[in-house]
Design a protein around this motif. Structure first.
Motif, PDB file in Angstrom:
ATOM      1  N   VAL A   1     -39.162 -29.544 -53.474  1.00 46.04           N
ATOM      2  CA  VAL A   1     -38.638 -29.923 -52.163  1.00 46.04           C
ATOM      3  C   VAL A   1     -39.723 -30.642 -51.359  1.00 46.04           C
ATOM      4  N   ASP A   2     -40.951 -30.112 -51.375  1.00 52.55           N
ATOM      5  CA  ASP A   2     -42.054 -30.759 -50.661  1.00 52.55           C
ATOM      6  C   ASP A   2     -42.335 -32.143 -51.234  1.00 52.55           C
ATOM      7  N   TRP A   3     -42.260 -32.263 -52.544  1.00 53.53           N
ATOM      8  CA  TRP A   3     -42.484 -33.553 -53.201  1.00 53.53           C
ATOM      9  C   TRP A   3     -41.412 -34.563 -52.799  1.00 53.53           C
ATOM     10  N   LEU A   4     -40.179 -34.110 -52.653  1.00 55.28           N
ATOM     11  CA  LEU A   4     -39.104 -35.007 -52.250  1.00 55.28           C
ATOM     12  C   LEU A   4     -39.302 -35.521 -50.823  1.00 55.28           C
ATOM     13  N   GLY A   5     -39.906 -34.702 -49.981  1.00 51.29           N
ATOM     14  CA  GLY A   5     -40.208 -35.153 -48.629  1.00 51.29           C
ATOM     15  C   GLY A   5     -39.137 -34.862 -47.605  1.00 51.29           C
ATOM     16  N   GLU A   6     -37.978 -34.436 -48.041  1.00 53.61           N
ATOM     17  CA  GLU A   6     -36.916 -34.040 -47.123  1.00 53.61           C
ATOM     18  C   GLU A   6     -36.071 -32.971 -47.806  1.00 53.61           C
ATOM     19  N   PRO A   7     -35.507 -32.036 -47.029  1.00 52.98           N
ATOM     20  CA  PRO A   7     -34.754 -30.941 -47.643  1.00 52.98           C
ATOM     21  C   PRO A   7     -33.512 -31.441 -48.378  1.00 52.98           C
ATOM     22  N   PRO A   8     -33.381 -31.162 -49.659  1.00 50.64           N
ATOM     23  CA  PRO A   8     -32.182 -31.560 -50.390  1.00 50.64           C
ATOM     24  C   PRO A   8     -31.105 -30.485 -50.309  1.00 50.64           C
ATOM     25  N   ILE A   9     -29.897 -30.847 -50.651  1.00 44.43           N
ATOM     26  CA  ILE A   9     -28.857 -29.859 -50.901  1.00 44.43           C
ATOM     27  C   ILE A   9     -29.175 -29.204 -52.239  1.00 44.43           C
ATOM     28  N   LEU A  10     -29.146 -27.888 -52.276  1.00 43.44           N
ATOM     29  CA  LEU A  10     -29.523 -27.133 -53.473  1.00 43.44           C
ATOM     30  C   LEU A  10     -28.286 -26.704 -54.239  1.00 43.44           C
ATOM     31  N   ILE A  11     -28.331 -26.927 -55.556  1.00 46.24           N
ATOM     32  CA  ILE A  11     -27.206 -26.570 -56.420  1.00 46.24           C
ATOM     33  C   ILE A  11     -27.749 -25.710 -57.550  1.00 46.24           C
ATOM     34  N   GLY A  12     -27.341 -24.443 -57.598  1.00 44.87           N
ATOM     35  CA  GLY A  12     -27.874 -23.516 -58.589  1.00 44.87           C
ATOM     36  C   GLY A  12     -26.797 -22.943 -59.481  1.00 44.87           C
ATOM     37  N   HIS A  13     -27.092 -22.860 -60.764  1.00 40.83           N
ATOM     38  CA  HIS A  13     -26.177 -22.267 -61.740  1.00 40.83           C
ATOM     39  C   HIS A  13     -26.754 -20.953 -62.233  1.00 40.83           C
ATOM     40  N   SER A  14     -25.961 -19.892 -62.201  1.00 44.39           N
ATOM     41  CA  SER A  14     -26.328 -18.606 -62.776  1.00 44.39           C
ATOM     42  C   SER A  14     -27.622 -18.084 -62.139  1.00 44.39           C
ATOM     43  N   MET A  15     -28.698 -17.914 -62.906  1.00 48.98           N
ATOM     44  CA  MET A  15     -29.982 -17.496 -62.337  1.00 48.98           C
ATOM     45  C   MET A  15     -30.448 -18.475 -61.264  1.00 48.98           C
ATOM     46  N   GLY A  16     -30.170 -19.758 -61.476  1.00 48.02           N
ATOM     47  CA  GLY A  16     -30.549 -20.761 -60.485  1.00 48.02           C
ATOM     48  C   GLY A  16     -29.905 -20.519 -59.140  1.00 48.02           C
ATOM     49  N   GLY A  17     -28.669 -20.012 -59.133  1.00 52.13           N
ATOM     50  CA  GLY A  17     -28.015 -19.677 -57.882  1.00 52.13           C
ATOM     51  C   GLY A  17     -28.696 -18.521 -57.180  1.00 52.13           C
ATOM     52  N   PHE A  18     -29.174 -17.570 -57.968  1.00 53.29           N
ATOM     53  CA  PHE A  18     -29.913 -16.437 -57.393  1.00 53.29           C
ATOM     54  C   PHE A  18     -31.210 -16.933 -56.754  1.00 53.29           C
ATOM     55  N   ILE A  19     -31.906 -17.831 -57.446  1.00 53.84           N
ATOM     56  CA  ILE A  19     -33.157 -18.388 -56.923  1.00 53.84           C
ATOM     57  C   ILE A  19     -32.905 -19.143 -55.624  1.00 53.84           C
ATOM     58  N   VAL A  20     -31.815 -19.880 -55.571  1.00 55.60           N
ATOM     59  CA  VAL A  20     -31.463 -20.604 -54.353  1.00 55.60           C
ATOM     60  C   VAL A  20     -31.241 -19.619 -53.193  1.00 55.60           C
ATOM     61  N   GLN A  21     -30.590 -18.499 -53.467  1.00 55.08           N
ATOM     62  CA  GLN A  21     -30.384 -17.503 -52.425  1.00 55.08           C
ATOM     63  C   GLN A  21     -31.717 -16.959 -51.911  1.00 55.08           C
ATOM     64  N   LYS A  22     -32.642 -16.725 -52.838  1.00 53.76           N
ATOM     65  CA  LYS A  22     -33.967 -16.234 -52.435  1.00 53.76           C
ATOM     66  C   LYS A  22     -34.737 -17.294 -51.654  1.00 53.76           C
ATOM     67  N   TYR A  23     -34.558 -18.546 -52.027  1.00 51.96           N
ATOM     68  CA  TYR A  23     -35.199 -19.657 -51.304  1.00 51.96           C
ATOM     69  C   TYR A  23     -34.779 -19.650 -49.840  1.00 51.96           C
ATOM     70  N   LEU A  24     -33.516 -19.324 -49.579  1.00 50.31           N
ATOM     71  CA  LEU A  24     -32.994 -19.336 -48.206  1.00 50.31           C
ATOM     72  C   LEU A  24     -33.608 -18.246 -47.329  1.00 50.31           C
ATOM     73  N   GLU A  25     -34.309 -17.301 -47.926  1.00 53.67           N
ATOM     74  CA  GLU A  25     -35.061 -16.338 -47.121  1.00 53.67           C
ATOM     75  C   GLU A  25     -36.253 -17.004 -46.440  1.00 53.67           C
ATOM     76  N   HIS A  26     -36.721 -18.106 -47.012  1.00 60.09           N
ATOM     77  CA  HIS A  26     -37.953 -18.738 -46.557  1.00 60.09           C
ATOM     78  C   HIS A  26     -37.731 -20.058 -45.824  1.00 60.09           C
ATOM     79  N   ARG A  27     -36.707 -20.806 -46.248  1.00 59.00           N
ATOM     80  CA  ARG A  27     -36.517 -22.148 -45.709  1.00 59.00           C
ATOM     81  C   ARG A  27     -35.042 -22.453 -45.495  1.00 59.00           C
ATOM     82  N   GLU A  28     -34.811 -23.461 -44.663  1.00 55.71           N
ATOM     83  CA  GLU A  28     -33.459 -23.947 -44.453  1.00 55.71           C
ATOM     84  C   GLU A  28     -33.115 -25.000 -45.498  1.00 55.71           C
ATOM     85  N   ALA A  29     -31.836 -25.255 -45.650  1.00 51.31           N
ATOM     86  CA  ALA A  29     -31.334 -26.314 -46.528  1.00 51.31           C
ATOM     87  C   ALA A  29     -30.085 -26.887 -45.878  1.00 51.31           C
TER      88      ALA A  29
END
Length: 268
Positions: free
Chosen positions: A87-115
């Protein structure tokens, strides 16, 4: 055109629109045993054609990313850090799309940052993996055992993979290719998703959220996808006659079309 590069040790696939666009970037986060490759043949080209810059990372220890030797020690927090890095490399917050474990990681990401938006596809629910593990163990004990062998890096076959991931008709060439790319998953991350690092619903940012599931998913059953919707007070769409790997089911275009329509409604 699909491109691959390494960003701080992480493999990143990109598929960009042919013309300049004002639409937000999308960052895809894969599930367990997989890598960023799982998005490259289906979802990314379609959504790039619709004007969305598409990126998919391979989490540390996955695909072409560094850290394969230490795979069993990577935590969910480590995977969240990987998402932050891209996300930092992209330079702007992207829309996050997570599958299975990836969806869980996205949920944890939302504890720290907005999307600007989040799509959870056949995602591990905020309550974790325990319910899905018991459901699989009691309903398909042989498959449960074979999936545990995959976790330890032991060979399986296309029959096991078909039963675990697909409900409909499957192309054998695609299935063999998928099997050749699968890999062990972090034991630590799986324990984190079971009980040790569940999402804190009260600490999370709440962007627009899309929750999708599959009627015949044996790994994250539809009733658990419904529980995710209940937790976030969001509607749920369940695709009929599909299994866990909705990105590669024969009727995957229905899923990406639903996702595209939702994305078009999000304000930049």
């Amino acid at each position: 055109m699909l491109k691959t590069q390494i960003v701080d040790g992480l493999e990143v696939y990109s598929c960009l629109p042919s013309r300049k666009t004002t639409k937000p970037a999308l960052l895809f986060v894969h599930g367990a045993f997989a890598g960023g490759w799982m998005w490259t043949e289906t979802f990314m080209p379609v959504l790039a054609k619709a004007g969305f810059p598409c990126y998919a990372l391979s989490l540390r220890g996955h695909g072409g990313s560094a850290g394969r030797e230490q795979i069993n020690w990577h935590s969910v927090a480590d995977y969240v850090d990987d998402v932050k890095t891209i996300v930092d490399w992209l330079g702007e917050p992207p829309i996050l799309i997570g599958h299975s474990m990836g969806g869980f990681i996205v949920q944890k990401y939302l504890e720290h940052r907005e999307a600007p938006g989040v799509a959870l596809i056949c995602s591990v629910p905020p309550q974790g993996l325990i319910a899905s593990q018991f459901h699989l163990m009691f309903n398909k004990p042989q498959l449960f055992q074979e999936i545990n062998q995959i976790m330890d890096g032991k060979y399986t076959d296309t029959g096991t993979l078909r039963e675990a991931l697909f409900a409909g008709e499957v192309d054998e060439t695609m299935l063999a290719a998928w099997l050749s790319r699968m890999q062990p998953e972090s034991h630590r991350a799986l324990w984190d998703m079971s009980m040790f690092s569940l999402p804190n619903l009260y600490a999370m940012h709440r962007p627009p959220m899309l929750i999708l599931g599959a009627e015949e998913d044996v790994l994250v059953p539809a009733f658990l996808v419904q529980s995710t919707g209940h937790s976030y007070r969001e509607p749920v769409h369940i695709f009929r006659h599909m299994g866990h790997a909705v990105t590669h089911e024969k009727e995957w275009p229905l899923v990406v079309a639903h996702l595209r329509d939702w994305l078009e409604e999000i304000k930049p």
